[in-house]
Design a protein around this motif. Structure first.
Motif, mmCIF file in Angstrom:
data_model
loop_
_atom_site.group_PDB
_atom_site.id
_atom_site.type_symbol
_atom_site.label_atom_id
_atom_site.label_comp_id
_atom_site.label_asym_id
_atom_site.label_seq_id
_atom_site.Cartn_x
_atom_site.Cartn_y
_atom_site.Cartn_z
ATOM 1 N N SER A 96 0.818 -1.296 -0.125
ATOM 2 C CA SER A 96 0.026 0.050 0.256
ATOM 3 C C SER A 96 0.909 1.183 0.087
ATOM 4 O O SER A 96 0.543 2.285 -0.762
ATOM 5 C CB SER A 96 -0.880 -0.169 1.291
ATOM 6 N N PHE A 97 1.960 1.203 0.708
ATOM 7 C CA PHE A 97 2.741 2.435 0.939
ATOM 8 C C PHE A 97 3.715 2.593 -0.421
ATOM 9 O O PHE A 97 3.707 3.682 -0.742
ATOM 10 C CB PHE A 97 3.645 2.163 2.198
ATOM 11 N N LYS A 100 1.266 4.155 -3.005
ATOM 12 C CA LYS A 100 0.326 5.209 -2.518
ATOM 13 C C LYS A 100 0.285 6.720 -3.232
ATOM 14 O O LYS A 100 -0.836 7.204 -3.155
ATOM 15 C CB LYS A 100 0.586 5.489 -0.891
ATOM 16 N N ASP A 101 1.608 7.004 -4.069
ATOM 17 C CA ASP A 101 1.383 8.169 -4.696
ATOM 18 C C ASP A 101 1.131 8.051 -6.359
ATOM 19 O O ASP A 101 1.226 9.070 -6.813
ATOM 20 C CB ASP A 101 2.741 8.831 -4.153
ATOM 21 N N LEU A 119 -4.505 1.872 6.901
ATOM 22 C CA LEU A 119 -3.902 2.288 5.395
ATOM 23 C C LEU A 119 -4.738 2.952 4.641
ATOM 24 O O LEU A 119 -4.319 3.308 3.388
ATOM 25 C CB LEU A 119 -3.786 0.612 4.898
ATOM 26 N N LYS A 121 -5.608 5.815 4.778
ATOM 27 C CA LYS A 121 -4.768 7.070 4.897
ATOM 28 C C LYS A 121 -4.092 7.363 3.424
ATOM 29 O O LYS A 121 -4.005 8.453 2.986
ATOM 30 C CB LYS A 121 -4.044 7.285 5.848
ATOM 31 N N HIS A 122 -3.926 6.281 2.633
ATOM 32 C CA HIS A 122 -3.436 6.266 1.390
ATOM 33 C C HIS A 122 -4.487 6.268 0.550
ATOM 34 O O HIS A 122 -5.389 5.440 0.714
ATOM 35 C CB HIS A 122 -2.694 4.902 1.114
ATOM 36 N N LYS A 123 -4.663 7.160 -0.250
ATOM 37 C CA LYS A 123 -5.758 7.606 -0.966
ATOM 38 C C LYS A 123 -6.288 6.575 -2.062
ATOM 39 O O LYS A 123 -7.449 6.430 -2.457
ATOM 40 C CB LYS A 123 -5.918 8.819 -1.644
ATOM 41 N N ASN A 124 -5.325 5.866 -2.538
ATOM 42 C CA ASN A 124 -5.709 4.923 -3.724
ATOM 43 C C ASN A 124 -5.601 3.327 -3.185
ATOM 44 O O ASN A 124 -5.607 2.515 -3.721
ATOM 45 C CB ASN A 124 -4.572 4.944 -4.701
ATOM 46 N N THR A 125 -5.877 3.196 -1.547
ATOM 47 C CA THR A 125 -5.855 1.918 -1.103
ATOM 48 C C THR A 125 -7.330 1.747 -0.755
ATOM 49 O O THR A 125 -8.168 2.607 -0.139
ATOM 50 C CB THR A 125 -5.091 1.673 0.045
ATOM 51 N N THR A 228 5.190 -0.543 7.368
ATOM 52 C CA THR A 228 5.142 -0.132 5.894
ATOM 53 C C THR A 228 6.564 0.018 5.105
ATOM 54 O O THR A 228 6.594 0.299 4.005
ATOM 55 C CB THR A 228 4.456 1.235 5.682
#
Length: 268
Positions: A96-97, A100-101, A119, A121-125, A228
């Motif tokens: 996920s990390f 994440k970007d 997790l 908090k990661h917008k694409n997870t 992470t």
């Protein structure tokens, strides 16, 4: 799989990978708690994940089944990711990390483990919590989803679960703090650390007032916080792709299916 496909575009690629737990006795969390318990002369009931399937025969049976499933996955060409000392959740957290970007990638985690909500908090997870019979499948993709499910945003999940504890992992939490009280406290104070600095909050709970927590708050937080940065997890997306179904691979799959009488499992 169906949930991933129904939210995807026609030209999207799907990579399915599997995170594998290290043995409990070799996990970094287990070893950390074992050292802490030994220094204080505490018995094995205080160990991380103590009480899980203590029946040796049952544990051996489960391990043999897991070993077979992993073999089937590997032969079928699916990537299996693991690392020394890391639990499967840490592997998922690292994946996920890593991505994440990247706006072109969505990471779907298939798990019912509450820890993984941090997790989000990661917008694409996104997290798919599968149907268990007792609980219907739900999907969490945003901070709002996390708040609707747990009463707190992703950045407060570690504090929230520290307060509640986790029976499955033998993390005791803070007695007297249930789901609603924990969520309300975090909404009021912003964090567990801030709450513990308020004498009025501490006075409300005997274990805090008398400094008699079974396990220190800092240790509980560290057990719940996911790693992470697990070493050895690929950063190249192509390494997440299923290996080509060559004639040799398909024949190995066929032999395994026949041996264990799996007529349709892990279909090509």
């Amino acid at each position: 799989v169906s949930k991933v496909k129904e939210t995807a575009g026609k030209n999207d690629k799907h990579f399915f990978v599997f995170a594998v737990d290290c043995p409990r006795e070799k996990s970094n969390r287990y070893l950390k708690v074992a050292r802490w318990a030994k220094k204080r002369g505490l018995d094995e009931n205080h160990l991380y994940k103590a009480g899980r399937d203590d029946d040796p025969e049952k544990r051996a049976s489960i391990r043999s089944q897991i070993k077979l499933v992993l073999k089937m996955l590997e032969v079928s060409g699916f990537p299996l990711f693991a690392a020394d000392g890391a639990e499967a959740d840490d592997v998922l957290a690292t994946i996920s990390f890593i991505f994440k970007d990247d706006p072109n990638i969505r990471v779907w985690l298939y798990t019912r483990d509450k820890d993984c909500a941090q997790l989000l908090k990661h917008k694409n997870t996104s997290i798919i919590m599968p149907d268990t019979g007792n609980a219907k499948q739900i999907v969490l993709s945003t901070s709002k989803d996390c708040i609707a499910k747990y009463g707190v945003p992703p950045k407060r999940i570690v504090d929230y679960l520290t307060m509640l504890g986790d029976k499955a992992d033998n993390i005791p939490g803070i007695p007297g703090l249930g789901e609603s009280k924990a969520a309300a406290a975090l909404k009021q104070y912003g964090s567990l650390s801030s709450a513990l600095e308020d004498p009025d909050f501490v006075k409300r709970f005997k274990s805090l007032r008398e400094d008699s927590l079974v396990m220190p708050v800092k240790m509980m937080r560290n057990l719940i916080r996911l790693d992470t940065e697990v070493q050895g997890i690929p950063t190249d997306l192509e390494e997440y792709a299923r290996k080509p179904l060559t004639d040799k691979r398909v024949e190995r799959m066929r032999k395994l299916r026949k041996k264990y009488r799996f007529s349709s499992l892990f279909g090509a």
